[in-house]
Each structure stands twice: as C-alpha cells, then as structure tokens.
Design an enzyme around this catalytic site. Structure first.
Site, short mmCIF file in Angstrom:
data_model
loop_
_atom_site.label_atom_id
_atom_site.label_comp_id
_atom_site.label_asym_id
_atom_site.label_seq_id
_atom_site.Cartn_x
_atom_site.Cartn_y
_atom_site.Cartn_z
CG HIS A 494 14.54 -2.34 -3.55
ND1 HIS A 494 14.75 -2.37 -2.20
CD2 HIS A 494 13.18 -2.20 -3.71
CE1 HIS A 494 13.59 -2.26 -1.56
NE2 HIS A 494 12.62 -2.16 -2.46
CD GLU A 495 11.19 -1.31 -6.66
OE1 GLU A 495 10.26 -2.14 -6.60
OE2 GLU A 495 11.38 -0.45 -5.78
CG HIS A 498 9.63 -5.72 -4.33
ND1 HIS A 498 9.20 -6.16 -3.10
CD2 HIS A 498 9.99 -4.42 -4.15
CE1 HIS A 498 9.31 -5.18 -2.22
NE2 HIS A 498 9.79 -4.11 -2.83
CG HIS A 501 8.41 -12.20 -2.59
ND1 HIS A 501 8.08 -11.32 -1.58
CD2 HIS A 501 8.07 -13.42 -2.11
CE1 HIS A 501 7.57 -11.98 -0.55
NE2 HIS A 501 7.54 -13.26 -0.85
#
Length: 706
Positions: A494-495, A498, A501
């Site tokens: 998940h992290e 980010h 991105h």
C-alpha cells in the site's frame, strides 16, 4: 499551492530577535543552503534538533519577502511574474518543513515537540498572511479572469485554476471583519491540532498494557513474548511485559491471547487510551476542533465543514460521499450477522459460555478461519520475512509492471538506525528518485503507516523525488527473524503504491506534482498496488520460508486466497463506521453547541445500521488522528471511495492480461504520472472507460449488492 506561511508583524519581531543567532548559525545550519547529497536528500548527518527553529524563522521570513515582492510588483500580472514566481518561492521553508514533519512524525522527542508547538500556529498565520493578501489575490484574479487570452498549456491552465480556487477557499473574498475572524479561527485550529497530536502520541505510549506475569500472555508466540519483554525493558519495567498500542481500535495481540481477562484489558486500554481524564485526554480538544471547523465553514457560507472541505474532492459534496457509503451498508450488515453467528458458535465449541465481545473477535475469527479454511496464520508468517518481502515482492512487482530497479544506498545519512535507503532507477536505467523505509514501531513514532516526500519532483525546480514510507510493525527481538503478518505485507505494498505515485510524478509545477491530489484520489494508487501482494507471480517470487528458502506450498497459497474473503463484514464495517463517524462530526452546523464527545459518538454509531456492538469503528473519536490532525477531516471516506476506484482498475487489468509491462505503462501514463494536472473524474474515466462502480469492490470482498 505551496504556501507554508506567516504574519508580517510576527516575522519582523521574530526575525529581528533571532537575527544574531541566525547570523552565527548561518555557516552551520544545514537548511540554509540546498543539500549537496544526491537528490538533495536531507543532511541527517548534520541536522541537529536546534537547527529547525532558526530554519523555520528564516524560511518564513524569506518566503514572505518573496511573496510581498510578487504582490507589490508594479508590472502588470503575467503567469510568469505571478504564478510561476509563487511556485519558485519558499525554497528554504519547504526544505525545513518537509524534513521536520517527516522526522517529527517518525522519531519525535521533547525538543521537537517544542518546535512543533511553537511553529504550528505561526505556519498557519503565515499561510493566512499570503492567502489574505488583497494585492496578491488581485493579481491572481486578474489572470484568472483573462485566462482564455493567456495561451496557457493544459498544466498551466490547471495551475492557475488551482491557485484561484485555493485563494477564494482560503478567504481572499471575505469581508475585512470575516478575515479577522478567519485568522483567529485558523490560529486556534493550528494550536489545537498540534496539541491533539502530542496528546495522542503520549496517550498511546501511556496506554500500553503492562502485565506482571508471563502467564497473562498465554497464547502469544515466543517472539511476541520476547518483544513484550524487550518493550518493558526499554521502559525500565524490570520483571514485567508490555504490549504497546497500535493506532487502531483492535490490537494484533488480541488474536493470540488465550487469557480473556488480558484480551479485555488490552482492548480497554486501546478503546480508552485518550479518555482517561488525565493530561492526555483529548475529548475537550476534539469538541472544540469540531465547533471551530463548523464556524469556519459558516464564514464561507457553507452549512458545515464537510461541505466546505469537499469542494475540490472527486466526490465534490457530503451528499455524494454519504450516498456512496450507504450503498455499502446493507451488504456489510448482512455479512456481519453471519459472522457474529459463526464466531459465537466457535466460542461454544471452545467450551465457553460467554457472549461475543469486541475483544474476542480477532481470536475467534482466526479460529473460524482455521476451521473453515484450514488456514493458520502461524503457518503463513515464516514465509514473510520483511526484507525479502520488500526486495523480492514489492520491488519485484514494480519491476514487472514498470521496469524499475533498486539499489541499496548505505552512504545516505538517515534519522534513525532502522531506516533503509534505496536509489530507484527507471526502465531505461536513468535515475528516478530516492526511497527511505522506516518500518518498526517505537514510542517516538505516531501510529499507523504513511508516505510523504523529503523532496518533491518539479521540472521547474529541477528536483527529483525523495520519498519515505513509514509503518509500525512489531520489531523482532535481537537474533530473531523479522517475520511480519499478511496485513503487514499488504501495508508495505500500500505505502509503496503511494511512493510510485510520487516517483512517477512528471510535472513542471510543484503544486501539481505527484501526490498533490485530492484525498479521495490519493489513496487510489496505494490501494491499487495492494492487489499485487498476493498476485500468483509476485507471491511465488517472495513468499519463501525464511529457514529453508522453500516457496510457499500451493495448498497454503490456495487457502490464503480462499480465506481472503472471510471476515469482510468486520473488515469493511469498521472502516465504514469510522468514515461515517468522521462525516457526522464534520456535518455539525455552526449553531450547534459544543458536543459531549461520548454521547455524540454513541448516538452517531448507533444510527448507522451496522453492528457497532460487536464491530467497533477502526478509530474512536478520541484517537482518530486522521481527521483531527492529519488532514482527513470529512475525508476518511476516501479509503472506501478509492477502494472502489482501485478495484475497478484492477478489474480492467484482469480483463487485459494482469501483471504486464504494457498494462503497467498504461496505468503509469494515465494515472500515476498525472499528478493534479487534470480533474479526477475524466482522468479515471479515460483509464477505466466509464464512471466508477461499486460492484468490483464488493465482489473483491466476497459481498454482493443488496
């Protein structure tokens, strides 16, 4: 908009008072010049706690001088001399702010607490001084009003629109009297948000469960018990064991603990951590925050703070966000009833007669999982060694999708010995950015997991991204393997979503770069990346037994996949409850009296149509850091909204061949590299081919629309 800001009077006084000190420090303060490390990474080898305050002071003073020069420019406003000039301003302030808040959340101490307490309100005042400057706004408005004649490219037009909307939303068009009221409210809010965060860190630390007997920890594995002993030792509690609190309501140890009294005690410590009537009790703080936010919204003519804050989100309005969540409730409620019955039956099969309570849920859910799916988490953990998951799982998926490669950098200074640094290279071998990973829980770290930048990407500024991922995994005792749970694995993916991105940011202007997007869009790339954690090709590459190196057996893989949809009434329900609790707090009108926190929370939870007796919200009001201090006020629904987006996108991937470079490049080109250069709805529609829909999300969780 990169406004990190100050009051003119405060500047003058502060800067004058510190001038002598800063003159002496100028030669040694590492913030006063750009870092000479690769990618302008922070000089953690040189930075001292005492460097932050002078750097904040000088940074804000420098920034204000730059902004005033723009505002008072006698030349007619142009995109270059106004908008671009604002984008270039505040470089020193950016350096210190990005570094300080990164370290403060991950490795605070009393000295940094004092800096944060001092600077929080001053930064808010600085921002107001910029946003409420009438000459500056007049220049921005003049450009906005004539935007059709400026021959701007798409990114420039978007940037101008963002600046104009943010100025208006920050009070530029308010009356003089309302601007005075707004400044006062913003200062109070900044002080309260700072106080809340400091109280919560202390409350979590002091709320840890201390036990006097090892027997009270029966059911935990040897590594967890050793970790509890180590935690007690670090607190100088000889002969005791400590279970530190995670940020969420439920605690990982509840799954293993066989002593029900210990389970209840740990749950109670978590549930009541910030409601103990001591200096760390947050109830009065959040009651005042909610009231002040409602009053702020009223100044702008909004009925409540949720309506005020959602103006630039993908959902646009509270009604849209609430309507979306209500579509989920029937399916969740039905599944919760099934799960309660399953767990209560398991309790009876265990020879017990007590009624299921929240502190029993994780233990008996795991028991049902073992019985129903023959899946034991103890059988899974040996295949999840942290560094292997990172390098052969997280990094491998990024390589397969996007062609990225990673090189450890032990020569880059870090703020804590646990931090690992990697340089990231693009598909053509060119330098892409720098990544820091800080995974282990400590008492000086805020709860949860997050990503942010030490340095943001910008073609205008000539900077590449320097990004960090932070989590709160239990650290193994010395000499023990660093095994993690399947939830921890998901958190790592998940992290890093980010991080992708941020790494793929390709913007000219820093205000539009990378993750500078709406809350209900920013979680889309991160939640999408979770899907690769248990993709067959990725899982096979990293899930290896830490002792033997043997891959995870296929029958165990099959069990994991089959069990993945179990307990989703609970898993999704606790998030929906927290999201609706957030929305109810921020739907209060300005006319509402200050709330009794316990009563408000009880009434709010009981009105949701979900089983809050057995399934409490993921965060209680009093320790809901996301909404009171981390920028997710009226925005926690974003995790649900973006799960809808991510499952839609993953459904597209599945229909088009899954884990391929071609698909990864398309996602990078159309989503990950776009930043905030266009509106979110058309951006998503261009990728998915239609508007978002909830069916793939429910199907992913084994639920169906009711």
């Amino acid at each position: 908009m990169n406004t990190k800001s100050w009051v003119r009077a405060v500047y003058a006084l502060s800067f004058t008072a510190l001038a002598g000190t800063q003159a002496q420090a100028a030669a040694t303060n590492p913030f006063f010049t750009a870092s000479t490390l690769p990618y302008q990474a922070p000089r953690f080898d040189l930075i001292k706690d005492s460097d932050y305050a002078p750097a904040f002071e000088r940074g804000m003073a420098d920034h204000m001088r730059e902004v005033l020069a723009i505002a008072n420019n006698k030349a007619a406003p142009t995109f270059e001399n106004t908008i671009v000039a604002l984008e270039k301003s505040g470089r020193l302030l950016d350096r210190v702010q990005e570094t300080f808040f990164g370290v403060y959340q991950a490795n605070s101490n009393p000295a940094l607490d004092k800096v944060e307490s001092r600077e929080a309100a001053r930064l808010s005042q600085h921002s107001d001084e910029i946003n409420l400057n009438p000459r500056l706004f007049a220049r921005v408005k003049a450009l906005y009003d004539s935007r059709a004649t400026l021959n701007l490219d798409a990114e420039q037009a978007q940037l101008l629109d963002v600046y104009y909307q943010q100025f208006v939303h920050s009070g530029a068009e308010l009356s003089k009297g309302d601007k005075i009221k707004l400044r006062a409210i913003n200062t109070k809010l900044a002080n309260l948000e700072s106080a809340y965060q400091q109280k919560l860190i202390a409350a979590a630390r002091d709320g840890a469960l201390v036990v006097d007997s090892k027997d009270a920890l029966a059911g935990l594995d040897d590594g967890s018990i050793a970790g509890a002993a180590k935690a007690a030792e670090s607190r100088k509690l000889a002969g005791k064991w400590v279970l530190p609190l995670q940020n969420t309501t439920q605690q990982p140890a509840l799954e293993g603990l066989s002593n029900r009294a210990t389970r209840q005690a740990l749950y109670d410590h978590s549930w009541n951590r910030a409601e103990r009537g001591d200096a760390n009790d947050t109830r009065s703080t959040i009651a005042e925050l909610a009231q002040l936010r409602a009053q702020k919204a009223a100044l702008f003519g909004y009925p409540n703070y949720a309506a005020y804050t959602l103006y630039d989100q993908m959902a646009k309005t509270p009604e849209e966000a609430n309507g979306f969540m209500q579509k989920l409730v029937p399916a969740i409620a039905a599944e919760q009833k099934n799960e309660v019955n399953l767990l209560q039956d398991a309790i009876h099969r265990d020879g017990e007669n007590f009624s299921l309570m929240p502190w029993d849920w994780q233990r008996y859910a795991e028991q049902v999982r073992r019985e129903k799916y023959a899946l034991n988490q103890d059988d899974v953990k040996p295949y999840f060694e942290l560094k292997t998951v990172l390098t052969d799982g997280v990094f491998f998926a990024a390589n397969q999708l996007y062609g990225l490669t990673f090189k450890p950098r032990t020569d880059i200074p870090v703020y804590h010995p646990d931090v690992m640094v990697f340089e990231v290279f693009d598909k053509d071998g060119s330098q892409l950015g720098l990544m820091y990973f800080d995974y282990f829980k400590r008492d000086t770290k805020s709860g949860g997991a997050w990503m942010s930048n030490f340095v943001g990407q910008s073609k205008l500024l000539g900077t590449k991204p320097v990004i960090y991922n932070v989590a709160n995994f239990a650290k193994a005792a010395p000499g023990q393997p660093q095994l993690i749970t399947s939830d921890d694995v998901t958190t790592m993916f998940h992290e890093f979503g980010h991080a992708l991105h941020g790494l793929f940011a390709s913007q000219t202007y820093p205000s539009l770069s990378g993750t500078s997007v709406a809350r209900d869009f920013v979680e889309f790339p991160s939640q999408f990346n979770e899907n690769w954690a248990f993709d067959p090709k990725v899982l096979a590459h990293y899930a290896r037994n830490y002792k033997t190196g043997a891959p995870m057996p296929q029958d165990l893989v099959a069990k994991i996949k089959k069990a993945a949809r179990f307990n989703q009434g609970y898993a999704l329900g606790e998030i929906v409850e927290a999201s609706e609790l957030d929305m109810k707090w921020h739907s209060l009108p300005a006319s509402a009296p200050r709330q009794d926190v316990d009563k408000f929370e009880s009434d709010a939870l009981n009105s949701m149509g979900l089983d809050v007796t057995h399934v409490p919200p993921r965060y209680r009001s009093t320790y809901f850091l996301h909404i009171w201090s981390n920028g997710y006020s009226a925005g926690y629904y974003a995790y649900l909204w973006t799960e809808m987006l991510d499952q839609d996108a993953f459904a597209w991937f599945t229909q088009h061949g899954g884990l391929t470079r071609e698909n990864g490049q398309r996602f990078r080109d159309m989503i990950l590299s776009k930043g905030h250069t266009m509106d979110y709805a058309p951006m998503f529609r261009a990728f998915y081919g239609k508007d978002p829909e909830i069916e793939p999300m429910l199907a992913h969780r084994g639920l169906t629309a009711q």
